[in-house]
Write an enzyme that holds these catalytic residues in place. Structure first.
Site, PDB file in Angstrom:
ATOM      1  N   ARG A 191      24.309  21.576 -30.304  1.00  0.00           N
ATOM      2  CA  ARG A 191      23.219  21.997 -31.195  1.00  0.00           C
ATOM      3  C   ARG A 191      23.410  23.476 -31.521  1.00  0.00           C
ATOM      4  NH1 ARG A 191      21.408  19.485 -26.913  1.00  0.00           N
ATOM      5  NH2 ARG A 191      21.121  21.500 -25.920  1.00  0.00           N
TER       6      ARG A 191
ATOM      7  N   ASP B  77      30.983  15.046 -11.920  1.00  0.00           N
ATOM      8  CA  ASP B  77      30.311  14.180 -12.884  1.00  0.00           C
ATOM      9  C   ASP B  77      31.218  14.044 -14.110  1.00  0.00           C
ATOM     10  OD1 ASP B  77      28.408  12.763 -14.295  1.00  0.00           O
ATOM     11  OD2 ASP B  77      27.283  14.548 -14.896  1.00  0.00           O
TER      12      ASP B  77
ATOM     13  N   GLU C 130      32.756  17.733 -14.571  1.00  0.00           N
ATOM     14  CA  GLU C 130      31.637  18.657 -14.372  1.00  0.00           C
ATOM     15  C   GLU C 130      31.590  18.968 -12.883  1.00  0.00           C
ATOM     16  OE1 GLU C 130      28.002  17.260 -16.261  1.00  0.00           O
ATOM     17  OE2 GLU C 130      28.765  17.948 -18.199  1.00  0.00           O
TER      18      GLU C 130
ATOM     19  N   GLN D 159      29.819  11.035 -25.757  1.00  0.00           N
ATOM     20  CA  GLN D 159      28.504  11.657 -25.537  1.00  0.00           C
ATOM     21  C   GLN D 159      27.738  12.049 -26.805  1.00  0.00           C
ATOM     22  OE1 GLN D 159      28.761  14.681 -22.490  1.00  0.00           O
ATOM     23  NE2 GLN D 159      26.600  15.268 -22.643  1.00  0.00           N
TER      24      GLN D 159
ATOM     25  N   THR E 263      26.155  20.787 -13.896  1.00  0.00           N
ATOM     26  CA  THR E 263      27.363  21.613 -13.926  1.00  0.00           C
ATOM     27  C   THR E 263      27.023  23.054 -13.585  1.00  0.00           C
ATOM     28  OG1 THR E 263      28.021  20.183 -15.721  1.00  0.00           O
ATOM     29  CG2 THR E 263      29.338  22.143 -15.396  1.00  0.00           C
TER      30      THR E 263
ATOM     31  N   HIS F 277      25.614  26.893 -18.279  1.00  0.00           N
ATOM     32  CA  HIS F 277      26.124  25.613 -18.783  1.00  0.00           C
ATOM     33  C   HIS F 277      25.260  25.099 -19.928  1.00  0.00           C
ATOM     34  CE1 HIS F 277      27.709  21.538 -18.913  1.00  0.00           C
ATOM     35  NE2 HIS F 277      26.509  21.057 -18.668  1.00  0.00           N
TER      36      HIS F 277
ATOM     37  N   LYS G 298      28.936   9.014 -19.186  1.00  0.00           N
ATOM     38  CA  LYS G 298      28.838   9.538 -17.823  1.00  0.00           C
ATOM     39  C   LYS G 298      28.951   8.460 -16.750  1.00  0.00           C
ATOM     40  CE  LYS G 298      27.208  13.839 -18.751  1.00  0.00           C
ATOM     41  NZ  LYS G 298      27.683  15.074 -18.099  1.00  0.00           N
TER      42      LYS G 298
ATOM     43  N   ASP H 291      20.519  13.397 -12.082  1.00  0.00           N
ATOM     44  CA  ASP H 291      21.305  14.589 -12.340  1.00  0.00           C
ATOM     45  C   ASP H 291      20.427  15.645 -12.995  1.00  0.00           C
ATOM     46  OD1 ASP H 291      23.638  16.020 -12.086  1.00  0.00           O
ATOM     47  OD2 ASP H 291      24.488  15.327 -13.966  1.00  0.00           O
TER      48      ASP H 291
ATOM     49  N   GLU I  97      29.794  20.065  -9.868  1.00  0.00           N
ATOM     50  CA  GLU I  97      28.392  20.132  -9.448  1.00  0.00           C
ATOM     51  C   GLU I  97      28.320  20.089  -7.922  1.00  0.00           C
ATOM     52  OE1 GLU I  97      25.803  17.256 -11.236  1.00  0.00           O
ATOM     53  OE2 GLU I  97      26.816  17.310 -13.182  1.00  0.00           O
TER      54      GLU I  97
END
Lengths: 437, 437
Positions: free
Chosen positions: B154, B244, B210, B251, B370, B145, B264, B138, B212
């Protein structure tokens, strides 16, 4: 979990006399599986079982009618060009085959004549991957490795708060896993020197090894059905040696936020022989977290896992440099560790991996992560042994190694040895770094 | 890279009349591949090609002698129960087959009678994975994103310094990838509330999607042989929609330092139809990084990649809640984006993945990551759309959704539409969250 039976009896001997030397990796108490053919031949790949310096050609042995009853179906599966089918049959089937092999190979067996015709010297064989590896997951089960390497990647924050709760793992690349003897070109990748404004594409100058064990999954679990800690070992077929080659200059630049990628997926090497969990039964060890550390969450805890979740497997890594090869010098050991230092057991790896319903399939491979022990001389990667490249290894011939150079060969070995049990071993996992393209 | 030929002619029509409605995803200019059988039957899985609301049963069509010359071998491969062989034959073979299919399905074709007998209504079919997916990788190609989610994981450091240099990717789990229609149990996992001393094992309360695209690898490269940017597209077979699914509470606790894992790998869903790169040729778009951003390193740059590395594919995600299902309400769209917003092209993904020598194999799957666009209404995960759960989605029936609830169905759709070209589409990628075990 681990039950001893007549196949583990240390007094057992084989009519294959090389199996009876106390130094062989493959006495009759071991009986590991591989896939092989005669070197350089166009023969079909088929399964084989190691005994002393010989291989029982399972296709020939099935043909010769050596197996019957419960052992027949697993013997036929063990003769296939991949062992996925055998692995998926579960621990009971593999155990039936082990019992039959043990009987047939014992001194005085009535099947000696029939089976003797099915032997191929290991020296004449070449090996391929023992299974189609669908998915490969690498764990991070040595707290010593996690701490040592954490210090270098995150000096302020070496051991992350999740480490003592979560058996940390991540997905790796299956397609580039090769069998012992693998030689691979030094990878190129983006490297960003700390003082540079931009990265450059260059061959890795920090080639490293990681000494791990690989756990082959046996019986599958269905998607959505977690495997409990007490069932976990019934989903493990056996163990191999595993070298998770790493490019330490590519890794720090690419690995955030989603983990290592090109620093790892150019090549990984396993030993050809899969030592079954049953063969390892005499070498189980008690398992616990150090006092003061959190106890594992209930889904990762069981009495059996505490009593014997560990495995007492000695592991070493040796190097042969081109100069040593020219001088016909013996491989030089640069680290010695033991799998029992791991912070999480193989069963905990399986249970954690499936707790969310993830499905494991026969032939999937779980790496333990680098199995560094508590002292620096038991660290299992050059980045630890050289403290990030600051203290090169000094070899007996006067050479030094900070990182691997072109033509360097790494040999991993593993063995189990304790009073009251026959010594068994894993053979070798050999790999060589070739110059970059 | 992309060459238009007679198969793209927007004036072409088919004797399968449902293919000629301007709204179908599957006009004669598309011709995507899947693996199917009649619903609920015990028929063998085999390849099929979509045309209007029908499927050309490739096994039947080969049997009927519809294909010859250069198209015969790829047609035979397209009839197999997985398309890995077809994928590995390379772009030229797939192109020969496309030409033959286009001719045979055209209005006035002499093969109408023979091929008509080989049609199966899509409404009567069920689908399985179109390929054995060896490895799944991935990527993380939407800078929007990466920035949106980075802000939440973060806050001080949303977009890491490597993002604009490295097409960030990581390995994912193949075994849990399913085809549209997949329903999966809500995963359990370790979750640590910020104010708690210890994590707990619980069903995820932050289930997310997600949106994708998935890129199926065609022709392989050998281990040790990188694929240049100009060769990269010849190693791509085609594209699917890809969901996804992600557990946003699992996570953050597990993902450092080695990346997402159990958050995931419990399930990922692809659409059944693979739209080939050739079918997408009319929808290529210029590609560049925003002014002021670093230019890609030379190995990731080419004139062709700049001129037409992008793909103008509209993408949407819709939801059907249990309440909506009971009321027979139409699926409600909650995001609309376009693949051309990606920061790295599909060719750059292939080239970066192989620059270290990593080998890609036919049937391997590369997720784009994503595909959030530049505005909040084009974000492709609930974690972005709800700003980390703070602003629930408001649905037309008065319900709200912060995260997915049990019984929610997500439908992804994609299509290409522009003046002077026939509209083509990807069909649907449907998946449903079931209650935790």
């Amino acid at each position: 979990m681990a039950t001893l039976n007549e196949t583990h009896d240390p007094k057992l001997t084989s009519w294959v006399v090389s199996a009876n030397h106390g130094t062989t990796d493959f006495p009759i108490q071991n009986l590991p599986f591989a896939v092989f053919r005669r070197q350089g031949s166009a023969e079909a790949w088929r399964g084989g079982v190691a005994i002393g310096d010989q291989i029982v050609d399972m296709a020939a042995a099935v043909q010769a009618g050596v197996f019957s009853g419960d052992a027949l179906a697993p013997a036929q599966a063990a003769a296939e060009p991949t062992l996925n089918h055998l692995m998926g049959m579960g621990a009971q089937a593999a155990s039936s085959l082990r019992k039959a092999l043990s009987k047939a190979l014992q001194t005085g067996s009535a099947q000696e004549a029939a089976l003797k015709a099915c032997l191929v010297p290991q020296a004449d064989a070449e090996f391929t991957l023992p299974a189609r590896i669908g998915d490969y997951t690498d764990f991070y089960t040595s707290v010593y490795h996690a701490t040592n390497i954490g210090k270098q990647f995150r000096p302020d924050n070496p051991l992350l708060p999740n480490y003592k709760w979560v058996p940390i793992g991540y997905h790796g690349r299956s397609s580039s896993i090769g069998v012992s003897g693998q030689a691979f070109k030094r990878p190129k990748g983006q490297v960003k020197p700390p003082d540079a404004d931009a990265p450059v594409l260059k061959p890795s100058a920090r080639m490293d090894i990681e000494l791990e064990m690989g756990v082959f999954v046996g019986q599958a679990n269905e998607l959505g059905d977690p495997v409990t800690i007490d069932q976990a070992e019934s989903h493990i077929f056996g163990l191999v040696l595993f070298n998770d080659w790493s490019a330490r200059d590519i890794q720090p630049w690419e690995y955030q936020p989603l983990g290592p990628f090109l620093a790892k997926n150019f090549a990984s090497t396993i030993s050809p022989w899969i030592v079954t969990m049953e063969a390892l039964a005499p070498f189980r060890a008690a398992f616990s977290h150090p006092e003061g550390d959190p106890q594992p969450l209930p889904y990762l805890s069981s009495d059996a896992n505490s009593a014997e979740g560990g495995l007492d497997i000695q592991l070493e890594a040796c190097i042969v440099t081109p100069q040593m090869r020219d001088a016909q010098a013996a491989p030089e050991r640069f680290t010695l560790t033991n799998y029992r230092h791991a912070y999480w057991t193989a069963a905990q790896m399986v249970t954690h991996h499936t707790v969310n319903g993830c499905n494991l399939q026969p032939g999937d491979l779980l790496g333990t992560g680098t199995l560094s022990g508590p002292t620096l001389d038991s660290a299992c990667a050059l980045i630890e042994l050289t403290v990030g490249g600051k203290n090169p290894l000094k070899l007996k011939n006067g050479e030094t190694r900070t990182w691997l150079e072109d033509g360097d060969t790494i040999i991993l070995r593993g063995w189990c040895d304790k009073p009251g049990a026959a010594r068994i071993g894993f053979g070798e996992c050999v790999g060589m770094v070739l110059p970059a393209a």
